[in-house]
Design a protein around this motif. Structure first.
Motif, PDB file in Angstrom:
ATOM      1  N   PRO A  58       0.931  -1.176  -0.001  1.00  0.00           N
ATOM      2  CA  PRO A  58      -0.165  -0.012   0.088  1.00  0.00           C
ATOM      3  C   PRO A  58       0.870   1.141  -0.072  1.00  0.00           C
ATOM      4  O   PRO A  58       1.983   1.165   0.590  1.00  0.00           O
ATOM      5  N   GLN A  59       0.467   2.273  -0.751  1.00  0.00           N
ATOM      6  CA  GLN A  59       1.252   3.363  -0.858  1.00  0.00           C
ATOM      7  C   GLN A  59       1.502   4.386   0.406  1.00  0.00           C
ATOM      8  O   GLN A  59       2.686   5.049   0.777  1.00  0.00           O
ATOM      9  N   ARG A  60       0.545   3.878   1.250  1.00  0.00           N
ATOM     10  CA  ARG A  60       0.721   4.668   2.782  1.00  0.00           C
ATOM     11  C   ARG A  60       1.705   4.152   3.594  1.00  0.00           C
ATOM     12  O   ARG A  60       2.183   4.519   4.505  1.00  0.00           O
ATOM     13  N   GLY A  61       1.790   2.695   3.279  1.00  0.00           N
ATOM     14  CA  GLY A  61       2.416   1.571   4.019  1.00  0.00           C
ATOM     15  C   GLY A  61       1.854   0.559   4.491  1.00  0.00           C
ATOM     16  O   GLY A  61       0.622   0.582   4.474  1.00  0.00           O
ATOM     17  N   THR A  62       2.366  -0.554   4.905  1.00  0.00           N
ATOM     18  CA  THR A  62       1.718  -1.664   5.350  1.00  0.00           C
ATOM     19  C   THR A  62       0.959  -1.460   6.752  1.00  0.00           C
ATOM     20  O   THR A  62       1.574  -0.645   7.702  1.00  0.00           O
ATOM     21  N   ALA A  63       0.024  -2.095   6.811  1.00  0.00           N
ATOM     22  CA  ALA A  63      -1.026  -1.988   7.896  1.00  0.00           C
ATOM     23  C   ALA A  63      -0.280  -2.220   9.162  1.00  0.00           C
ATOM     24  O   ALA A  63      -0.273  -1.438  10.270  1.00  0.00           O
ATOM     25  N   THR A  99       6.404   4.793  -5.840  1.00  0.00           N
ATOM     26  CA  THR A  99       4.947   3.875  -5.918  1.00  0.00           C
ATOM     27  C   THR A  99       4.884   3.049  -4.656  1.00  0.00           C
ATOM     28  O   THR A  99       3.676   3.159  -4.192  1.00  0.00           O
ATOM     29  N   ASP A 100       5.639   2.701  -3.949  1.00  0.00           N
ATOM     30  CA  ASP A 100       5.758   2.340  -2.492  1.00  0.00           C
ATOM     31  C   ASP A 100       6.937   2.174  -1.937  1.00  0.00           C
ATOM     32  O   ASP A 100       8.132   2.072  -2.779  1.00  0.00           O
ATOM     33  N   VAL A 101       7.207   1.604  -0.749  1.00  0.00           N
ATOM     34  CA  VAL A 101       8.437   1.079  -0.318  1.00  0.00           C
ATOM     35  C   VAL A 101       8.304  -0.439   0.067  1.00  0.00           C
ATOM     36  O   VAL A 101       7.107  -1.149   0.332  1.00  0.00           O
ATOM     37  N   ALA A 102       9.450  -1.241  -0.366  1.00  0.00           N
ATOM     38  CA  ALA A 102       9.206  -2.731  -0.402  1.00  0.00           C
ATOM     39  C   ALA A 102       8.596  -3.331   0.719  1.00  0.00           C
ATOM     40  O   ALA A 102       8.859  -3.038   1.800  1.00  0.00           O
TER      41      ALA A 102
END
Length: 391
Positions: free
Chosen positions: A66-71, A268-271
């Motif tokens: 997810p672009q905001r970060g994983t939950a 796009t996102d962080v791995a």
């Protein structure tokens, strides 16, 4: 042939190179150099963090995140800040996972800056904030703090607010500081916050060294002025994870949503698997960091004692892993010339203070994020160089 460079963005002409890394690369060409340049922990990433990343990869956590970060990481950041710093952010709406603090700061400054806006940057400081403001179309104004013990004081801040008036859009705070290691108290930040409270001015608070505070306690503009503060932090320094590129940004929801617009197009996102590793790091607490801190304190005290005996007037670092030292009168006073001479003739590499802005002219930054054996050898070489210069 058309020279296409002249048709590129003109403001890039005012963006300097990162001289810190440029000089460090130059020093690497010499054999047997002791390097006190780059601020990178010599410790290894703790095993439990690496194990979490390996497990994540084996579980095929290798697709888009997810672009905001994983939950999981967003919640871990929120819990870490609440438990350790008494800062409270909604993990779903007020936190972004960024590609290190560097990307977080870039996205934040880009999101708040309109053409002509002024970003106040107290110097000496690490050299990302001013270029970010220029790239965004704003004006970076350096505030020289060398006469006020390397701290922005209310009187100094007021003088710049009076001078630039409504053009001021943001003030940068780095606590503890790179390159000086100086840290603000909460009372000092509260006094500064009063000057911008209720005004359309953002506080950009870079706290990447927040877990490396040796003297005094944690202090933050996010405590003093939460409604106007954009907090950036990460795991690079505290967990020896510089290469993992994991940071986070926190701000009120409305501000975070606007910054996300920049962030989402820059990244796009962080791995996913590195986020899983960061989640494990934060859930594992600060035991690993505290062990590193004990070593840093020993190194700091030893290096400072040696430098003082040679005639360097040193700041007392309260955090981070740097000593900022005034060049003695009997040495070359041009800090850039001096660092080049040191690496050539003493095989010791340190960073020129002027690389950190006007407030750093005439100083040297020594990083003690290296082994005690290296520090002892480097100080012996520097002492020999100093003694020869005295003759």
């Amino acid at each position: 042939m058309v020279e296409m460079k002249q048709y590129m963005r003109k403001s890039l002409n005012d963006v300097p190179k990162l001289k810190i890394f440029e000089f460090s690369n130059y020093a690497s060409q010499f054999d047997n150099v002791i390097k006190f340049t780059i601020g990178e922990p010599d410790f290894k990433t703790p095993e439990y963090i690496k194990d979490a990343a390996i497990k994540s990869i084996k579980n095929n956590r290798t697709h888009y995140a997810p672009q905001r970060g994983t939950a999981g990481l967003l919640k871990a950041v929120a819990n870490f800040l609440a438990q350790n710093y008494d800062l409270h952010y909604n993990p779903q709406t007020e936190i972004l996972i960024t590609n290190g603090v560097t990307e977080g700061v870039y996205s934040a400054i880009t999101a708040i800056t309109n053409p002509g806006d002024v970003i106040l940057v107290p110097t000496p400081t690490f050299s990302i904030y001013s270029p970010d403001a220029v790239i965004a179309g704003g004006t970076a104004v350096e505030v020289d703090t060398s006469k006020t013990d390397f701290k922005l004081t209310p009187e100094l801040l007021k003088s710049y607010l009076d001078k630039y008036g409504d053009r001021v859009k943001g003030v940068v705070f780095v606590n503890p500081s790179n390159p000086t290691g100086i840290a603000y108290t909460q009372e000092e930040l509260d006094a500064l916050a009063k000057l911008i409270k209720g005004k359309p001015i953002f506080a950009i608070s870079d706290e990447i060294y927040s877990e490396l505070i040796y003297d005094g306690g944690y202090a933050s503009m996010a405590r003093a002025l939460p409604e106007q503060t954009i907090l950036t932090n990460g795991l690079s320094k505290s967990y020896a994870m510089t290469g993992w590129r994991i940071g986070y940004l926190c701000a009120p929801e409305a501000i975070t949503n606007e910054i996300f617009k920049v962030h989402s197009f820059v990244m796009t996102d962080v791995a996913t698997f590195t986020q899983d590793a960061a989640e494990a790091a934060l859930k594992g607490g600060t035991a690993a960091t505290k062990k590193m801190d004990e070593k840093y304190i020993q190194r700091r005290d030893y290096m400072k004692k040696r430098l003082a005996a040679m005639g360097f007037d040193c700041s007392r670092p309260m955090g981070a892993f740097y000593i900022f030292a005034k060049i003695p009168d009997f040495l070359e006073q041009d800090d850039t010339k001096l660092v080049y001479d040191l690496v050539k003739n003493a095989r010791v590499a340190v960073t020129a203070g002027s690389y950190f802005g006007k407030g750093g002219n005439g100083y040297l930054r020594f990083s003690y994020a290296t082994s005690m054996d290296q520090i002892k050898e480097g100080m012996d070489r520097l002492e020999q160089y100093v003694n020869q210069a005295r003759q």
